[in-house]
Design an enzyme around this catalytic site. Structure first.
Site, PDB file in Angstrom:
ATOM      1  N   CYS A 115      41.603   6.237  23.374  1.00 53.75           N
ATOM      2  CA  CYS A 115      41.884   7.042  24.575  1.00 53.75           C
ATOM      3  C   CYS A 115      43.320   7.554  24.620  1.00 53.75           C
ATOM      4  CB  CYS A 115      41.573   6.238  25.831  1.00 53.75           C
ATOM      5  SG  CYS A 115      39.819   5.860  25.972  1.00 53.75           S
ATOM      6  N   HIS A 252      45.395  10.165  31.623  1.00 50.08           N
ATOM      7  CA  HIS A 252      44.097   9.922  30.986  1.00 50.08           C
ATOM      8  C   HIS A 252      43.097   9.600  32.092  1.00 50.08           C
ATOM      9  CE1 HIS A 252      40.859   8.422  28.672  1.00 50.08           C
ATOM     10  NE2 HIS A 252      41.087   7.142  28.943  1.00 50.08           N
ATOM     11  N   ASN A 282      35.046   9.626  31.423  1.00 53.41           N
ATOM     12  CA  ASN A 282      36.106   9.295  30.473  1.00 53.41           C
ATOM     13  C   ASN A 282      35.762   9.934  29.129  1.00 53.41           C
ATOM     14  OD1 ASN A 282      37.868   8.134  28.661  1.00 53.41           O
ATOM     15  ND2 ASN A 282      37.594   6.031  29.404  1.00 53.41           N
TER      16      ASN A 282
END
Ligand code: UT7
Length: 325
Positions: A115, A252, A282
Site C-alpha cells: 500500500c 492512502h 482500498n
C-alpha cells in the site's frame, strides 16, 4: 542557489467499469453495508473485468496523465510502477506498460511496497530525476487486488478494490526555496518484524502459487496512525511546513477511521482531507494517485498548492511525500 526538483506536469487515473457494492457483498458473505461503512467508510469498489490486467489499468491511467500533462509518451524516459499484483511474476508489469505506450527507450521497472508503493515509487523517481539520470518520469500505482482476495473471508474481501493512477514528473531547475514547485521531501520506512500481519500466503519461491491476502486487521490498525503521523512529522520538520500551511492531505485510502484519526492527531483541518475510500475502497498502491486525480479534476488542487501524501501497508512499509503542485 538553484535545485533540481521533480515537478508534477499532470496526473490521471483509471477505474474498471464494474462497481461492486456493499449490498452485493452482503449477499455473498456474512457482512452488512452498515458494518462496512461504520468500520471503514467504504461504500463500493471497482473490480477489473475478466481479461483486464494490472498493466491495462496502468496504461489507461498513464495515458490520462500524459494527456493532462500535455506531453507525448515518447518524452518519458523512466517508468516506475508500484504494484503488488503484477500481470506475471516477471517481466515487470512496467515493461508491459512501456510497450503499451509505444516507448522503447529509457528504463521501466516495478516497485513492491504494497500500500505504500506509490510513495516509494514517487520517492525513487524523484531521486533519479534529481541526480539527472532521467528527465521525465511516469510514476504509476496500479492494482488488481480482487485477484488475490479470499472471497470467503469477510475480514478482507470487503476492503479492497482495483484501479490505477499516475503522475508525470519532470526534472526542472527551481530557485531552491520552500516555495519551489515539485517534490520537496520524501520519507520512507520499513519494519519487517511486522511482515506476518499483512501478507499473501503464496509466491513463486515458497508455494509456487499466487496465494491470497491475509491480514490481522486490528494489528495493522493499531500501528497505522502512529506510523503515518511519524513520517508526516518528518516531512514537516524537513521543510518547515505545518498542518496549517499544507493545502491538501491526500492519504492512502485504507480506512476512513485511520485517515480521520491521523488528520486529527496532526491537527489537519477536515476540509483539507481528500477522501475517496467510500467510492474506491482500498486500492493499495493506486489509492493516492486515484484520490489525487479526483481532487485535481474537480478543481480542488491548484498550481502552487502544498500537497501531502502518506501511506502505510504490508511489511510494514510506510512513508510520506510533500510537494508543491
Ligand atoms: O492498506 C494497508 C493497511 N491496511 C489497513 O490499514 C487496514 C487496517 N485495519 C482496519 O482497517 C480494520 O482493522 C478493519 C476494517 C479490517 C476491521 O475493523 P475493526 O474495527 O478492527 O474490527 P475487528 O477486526 O476488531 O472486528 C470486529 C468484529 C469481529 O467480531 P467479534 O470478534 O467482535 O465478534 C469480526 O469478526 O467484526 C467482525 N467482522 C465483521 N463483521 C461484519 C470482521 N469483518 C467483518 C465484516 N462484516 N466484513
Amino acid at each position: 542557489m538553484t535545485a533540481i526538483r521533480s515537478v508534477v506536469l499532470g496526473c490521471g487515473s483509471y477505474l474498471p467499469q464494474r462497481v461492486l457494492t456493499n449490498a452485493e457483498l452482503a449477499a455473498k458473505v456474512d457482512t452488512s453495508d452498515e458494518w462496512i461503512v461504520q468500520r471503514t467508510g467504504i461504500r463500493q469498489r471497482h473490480i477489473a473485468a475478466e481479461g483486464e490486467f494490472t498493466s491495462h489499468l496502468a496504461i489507461n491511467a498513464a495515458r490520462a496523465a500524459l494527456a493532462h500533462a500535455g506531453v507525448d509518451a515518447q518524452s518519458i524516459d523512466l517508468i516506475v510502477l508500484a504494484t503488488s499484483t503484477p500481470d506475471q511474476t516477471f517481466p515487470a508489469t512496467a515493461v508491459a506498460v512501456q510497450n503499451g505506450l509505444g516507448i522503447n527507450h529509457g528504463a521501466a521497472f516495478d516497485l513492491q511496497a504494497v500500500c505504500s508503493g506509490f510513495v516509494f515509487a514517487l520517492a525513487s523517481a524523484d531521486n533519479f530525476l534529481r541526480t539527472g539520470a532521467f528527465k521525465r518520469a511516469l510514476v504509476i500505482g496500479a492494482e488488481t487486488f480482487s485477484r488475490i482476495l479470499d472471497w470467503n473471508d469477510r475480514g478482507t474481501c470487503v476492503l479492497f478494490g482495483d484501479g490505477a493512477g499516475a503522475v508525470v514528473l519532470e526534472a526542472q531547475a527551481q530557485p531552491g526555496t520552500p516555495s519551489d514547485r515539485g517534490v520537496l521531501t520524501t520519507h520512507l520506512r520499513s519494519d519487517g518484524r511486522h511482515k506476518g500481519k499483512l501478507y499473501v500466503d503464496g509466491g513463486p519461491s515458497s508455494t509456487q502459487t499466487v496465494g491470497h491476502l491475509r491480514m490481522e486487521g486490528r494489528e495493522v490498525f493499531k500501528h497505522a496512525v502512529g506510523m503515518i503521523t511519524d513520517v508526516i512529522v518528518d516531512a514537516f520538520n524537513a521543510t518547515g511546513a505545518t498542518a496549517d500551511s499544507i493545502d491538501w492531505f491526500v492519504p492512502h485510502q485504507a480506512n476512513k477511521r485511520i485517515i480521520d484519526a491521523s488528520a486529527h492527531k496532526l491537527h489537519i483541518a477536515p476540509q483539507k482531507v481528500v477522501l475517496t475510500v467510500d467510492l474506491h475502497g482500498n486500492t493499495s498502491a493506486a489509492s493516492i494517485p486515484l484520490a489525487l486525480a479526483v481532487a485535481v479534476n474537480d478543481g480542488r488542487v491548484k498550481k502552487g498548492d502544498l500537497v501531502l501524501f502518506e501511506a502505510m501497508g504490508g511489511g510494514f512499509t510506510w512513508g510520506s511525500a510533500l510537494l508543491r503542485w
